[in-house]
Design an enzyme around this catalytic site. Sequence first.
Site, PDB file in Angstrom:
ATOM      1  N   THR A 198       0.931  -0.955   0.243  1.00 23.81           N
ATOM      2  CA  THR A 198       0.041  -0.354  -0.044  1.00 23.81           C
ATOM      3  C   THR A 198       0.775   1.286   0.133  1.00 23.81           C
ATOM      4  OG1 THR A 198      -0.297  -0.709   2.319  1.00 23.81           O
ATOM      5  CG2 THR A 198      -1.783  -0.712   1.056  1.00 23.81           C
TER       6      THR A 198
ATOM      7  N   CYS B 166      17.908   4.531  -1.757  1.00 25.01           N
ATOM      8  CA  CYS B 166      17.596   4.769  -3.347  1.00 25.01           C
ATOM      9  C   CYS B 166      18.172   5.790  -3.561  1.00 25.01           C
ATOM     10  CB  CYS B 166      16.117   5.342  -2.893  1.00 25.01           C
ATOM     11  SG  CYS B 166      16.307   6.362  -1.336  1.00 25.01           S
TER      12      CYS B 166
ATOM     13  N   HIS C 189      16.410  11.272  -7.587  1.00 24.19           N
ATOM     14  CA  HIS C 189      17.916  11.812  -6.861  1.00 24.19           C
ATOM     15  C   HIS C 189      18.359  12.484  -7.401  1.00 24.19           C
ATOM     16  CE1 HIS C 189      14.929  10.346  -3.327  1.00 24.19           C
ATOM     17  NE2 HIS C 189      15.791   9.688  -2.935  1.00 24.19           N
TER      18      HIS C 189
HETATM   19  N1  LIG Z   1      10.547   5.836  -1.322  1.00 23.52           N
HETATM   20  C1  LIG Z   1      11.170   5.615  -1.621  1.00 23.52           C
HETATM   21  O1  LIG Z   1      12.070   6.216  -2.986  1.00 23.52           O
HETATM   22  C2  LIG Z   1      12.235   4.467  -1.346  1.00 23.52           C
HETATM   23  C3  LIG Z   1      13.527   4.367  -2.090  1.00 23.52           C
HETATM   24  C4  LIG Z   1      14.657   2.883  -1.985  1.00 23.52           C
HETATM   25  C5  LIG Z   1      13.773   1.888  -0.693  1.00 23.52           C
HETATM   26  N2  LIG Z   1      12.822   2.495   0.504  1.00 23.52           N
HETATM   27  C6  LIG Z   1      12.390   1.829   1.950  1.00 23.52           C
HETATM   28  O2  LIG Z   1      11.275   1.027   1.002  1.00 23.52           O
HETATM   29  C7  LIG Z   1      10.631   1.063   2.325  1.00 23.52           C
HETATM   30  C8  LIG Z   1       9.211   1.207   2.042  1.00 23.52           C
HETATM   31  O3  LIG Z   1       8.933   2.939   1.744  1.00 23.52           O
HETATM   32  P1  LIG Z   1       7.818   3.427   1.416  1.00 23.52           P
HETATM   33  O4  LIG Z   1       8.456   4.727   0.885  1.00 23.52           O
HETATM   34  O5  LIG Z   1       7.341   3.136   0.725  1.00 23.52           O
HETATM   35  O6  LIG Z   1       7.134   3.715   2.957  1.00 23.52           O
HETATM   36  P2  LIG Z   1       5.867   4.024   2.770  1.00 23.52           P
HETATM   37  O7  LIG Z   1       5.119   4.660   1.725  1.00 23.52           O
HETATM   38  O8  LIG Z   1       5.580   4.589   4.321  1.00 23.52           O
HETATM   39  O9  LIG Z   1       5.185   2.305   3.559  1.00 23.52           O
HETATM   40  C9  LIG Z   1       5.074   1.859   4.201  1.00 23.52           C
HETATM   41  C10 LIG Z   1       4.462   0.554   3.723  1.00 23.52           C
HETATM   42  O10 LIG Z   1       4.574  -0.360   5.081  1.00 23.52           O
HETATM   43  C11 LIG Z   1       3.597  -0.475   5.407  1.00 23.52           C
HETATM   44  N3  LIG Z   1       4.063  -0.649   6.957  1.00 23.52           N
HETATM   45  C12 LIG Z   1       3.727   0.395   7.817  1.00 23.52           C
HETATM   46  N4  LIG Z   1       3.920  -0.851   9.112  1.00 23.52           N
HETATM   47  C13 LIG Z   1       3.634  -1.377   8.811  1.00 23.52           C
HETATM   48  C14 LIG Z   1       3.596  -3.258   9.939  1.00 23.52           C
HETATM   49  N5  LIG Z   1       3.245  -3.102  11.425  1.00 23.52           N
HETATM   50  N6  LIG Z   1       3.307  -4.563   9.486  1.00 23.52           N
HETATM   51  C15 LIG Z   1       2.700  -4.310   8.014  1.00 23.52           C
HETATM   52  N7  LIG Z   1       3.960  -3.241   7.440  1.00 23.52           N
HETATM   53  C16 LIG Z   1       3.762  -1.887   7.812  1.00 23.52           C
HETATM   54  C17 LIG Z   1       2.777   0.062   5.493  1.00 23.52           C
HETATM   55  O11 LIG Z   1       1.350  -0.541   5.349  1.00 23.52           O
HETATM   56  P3  LIG Z   1       0.119   0.258   5.782  1.00 23.52           P
HETATM   57  O12 LIG Z   1      -0.494   1.525   4.217  1.00 23.52           O
HETATM   58  O13 LIG Z   1      -0.995  -0.414   6.282  1.00 23.52           O
HETATM   59  O14 LIG Z   1       0.675   1.252   6.351  1.00 23.52           O
HETATM   60  C18 LIG Z   1       3.328   0.536   3.599  1.00 23.52           C
HETATM   61  O15 LIG Z   1       2.839   0.063   3.103  1.00 23.52           O
HETATM   62  C19 LIG Z   1      11.288   1.053   3.906  1.00 23.52           C
HETATM   63  O16 LIG Z   1      11.818   0.984   4.149  1.00 23.52           O
HETATM   64  C20 LIG Z   1      12.207   2.710   3.181  1.00 23.52           C
HETATM   65  O17 LIG Z   1      13.296   3.046   3.359  1.00 23.52           O
HETATM   66  C21 LIG Z   1      11.649   3.553  -0.017  1.00 23.52           C
END
Ligand SMILES: NC(=O)c1ccc[n+]([C@@H]2O[C@H](COP(=O)([O-])OP(=O)(O)OC[C@H]3O[C@@H](n4cnc5c(N)ncnc54)[C@H](OP(=O)(O)O)[C@@H]3O)[C@@H](O)[C@H]2O)c1
Length: 357
Positions: free
Chosen positions: A13, A149, A242
Site C-alpha cells: 500500500t 535509493c 535523487h
Molecule cells: N520511497 C523511496 O524512494 C524508497 C527507496 C528505497 C527504499 N525505500 C524503503 O522501502 C520501504 C518502504 O518505503 P515507502 O517509501 O514505500 O514507505 P511508506 O509509503 O511509508 O509505506 C510503508 C508500507 O509499510 C507498511 N507497514 C507499516 N507498518 C507495518 C506493520 N506493522 N506491518 C506490516 N506492514 C506495515 C505500510 O502499510 P499500511 O499502508 O497498512 O500502513 C505500507 O505498505 C522503507 O523501508 C524505505 O526505507 C524507500
Amino acid sequence: MSQRIPVAVLGATGTVGQKFVRLLAEHPWFEVAAVAASSASAGRTYAEATRWREPVPMPPEIGRLTVQECVPPSPGPIVFSALEAEVAGPIEQAFAASGAIVVTNTRTHRMDPDVPLLIPEVNEDHLSLVDCQQQSRGWEGAILANPNCSTAALALALAPLHRAFTIERLFVSTMQAISGAGYPGVASLDIVGNVIPFIAGEEEKIELESRKILGTLASGAIESSDFSLSVHANRVPVVDGHMATVSVELRRKADVAQAIEALRAFRGSPRVCQLPSSPIPPIEVDERIDRPQSRLDADRGAGMAVSVGRVRPCPVLDLRMVVLGHNTVRGAAGQAVQIAELLVADGRVDRAAGRSR
Ligand SMILES: NC(=O)c1ccc[n+]([C@@H]2O[C@H](COP(=O)([O-])OP(=O)(O)OC[C@H]3O[C@@H](n4cnc5c(N)ncnc54)[C@H](OP(=O)(O)O)[C@@H]3O)[C@@H](O)[C@H]2O)c1
C-alpha cells in the site's frame, strides 16, 4: 516463459509498494498473487486500503485482491518487501525461513555480511553469497537486498570509474526527492520552497553501502572497497528523482574524455543485459551543459537508467559530475524486480519453487 511466476508484495500500500504493483502488473515473467500490509489495511481490498499515488490507473485485477497480514506462507517463490524498516526484520526472516526468496528494499538486512546487496549490472557475482546465507542460517529461502535509493544510482555511476581507474576518495552532495520519504512523507509546510539539509541515517547508508557494492567477493565474504567517501544528504522540493553532485579522486588519472568513454561503454553481463528490466545502456551520459535535471531526466530507461552529466575537471580532486536516478524505480521497486529476474535467469527460483512444493 509460458506461465507467470506468482509473487507477493509486502508493504504493497506504500509508495514503493505501489510502484511494485504498477511495474509487476505488466511484467512478462511475474504475476502479483498476494498483497500485504499492516493490520490497519489487512482484510480490505487493495483498492479500498490504498491511497493510490501513481499517475496511471490502479490495475483492476490487483485492486480486487484482499490485503493480507504480513505472515508466511507466500503463494509463490518470490516475495518483494517494501515494508517500513522498523517492522521489516522479523517479517522478512519469517518468509525466508518458510522457503521464499525475499528481495527487500528496507535497510534492515543490507549490511548483513551474508546478504547480497545487489545492482545486477555492477556486482552480479555477489549473488553467490545466498548459498553461504542458506547454509549458515539453515533457511530454505533467502534474503537479498536493494541498496538505499541514492546509493543505487550513485554506485552504478561510480562502478565504471572504479573498475577502470580505481576510486581513492570522493565527495557527494545529494538532492533527494520528497517521494524518498514514503507517503505522506515530509510535511508540505516543511518542504515547499525549502531545502532540508538532513535526512536521518542517509549519509551513513550511502557511505557504507557504496563500499559494499563496489567491494570484492572472496572466500564467501565481501571485502568492502577502501575508498573514503564524504556525503552531504539534502531533501529538496522535487517529487521523484535523487540527484547527486560528485567530486572524485582516481588512483590512475583519467581525463574527461576517458571518464565519459568508460561511463558510456559500461554494461552488465550478457545475461543481465537480457533481463526484461535492464536498460541499455544502464548509464546515459548527457553532455548538454545543464543536464541531467530531475523533472526531465529521472524517467530515462523507464526509470532504470542513471543519467550522468557535467563531467568536468575538479580543481580539488580529479573529476566532477552530476548523477541522477529515479528513487522509486532504479532506487527501489524497479531494481528489486530486476534482481528477481536475475534469480530466475540463475535458476534459483525453480529450485526455491521445487523445495516449497
Ligand atoms: N520511497 C523511496 O524512494 C524508497 C527507496 C528505497 C527504499 N525505500 C524503503 O522501502 C520501504 C518502504 O518505503 P515507502 O517509501 O514505500 O514507505 P511508506 O509509503 O511509508 O509505506 C510503508 C508500507 O509499510 C507498511 N507497514 C507499516 N507498518 C507495518 C506493520 N506493522 N506491518 C506490516 N506492514 C506495515 C505500510 O502499510 P499500511 O499502508 O497498512 O500502513 C505500507 O505498505 C522503507 O523501508 C524505505 O526505507 C524507500
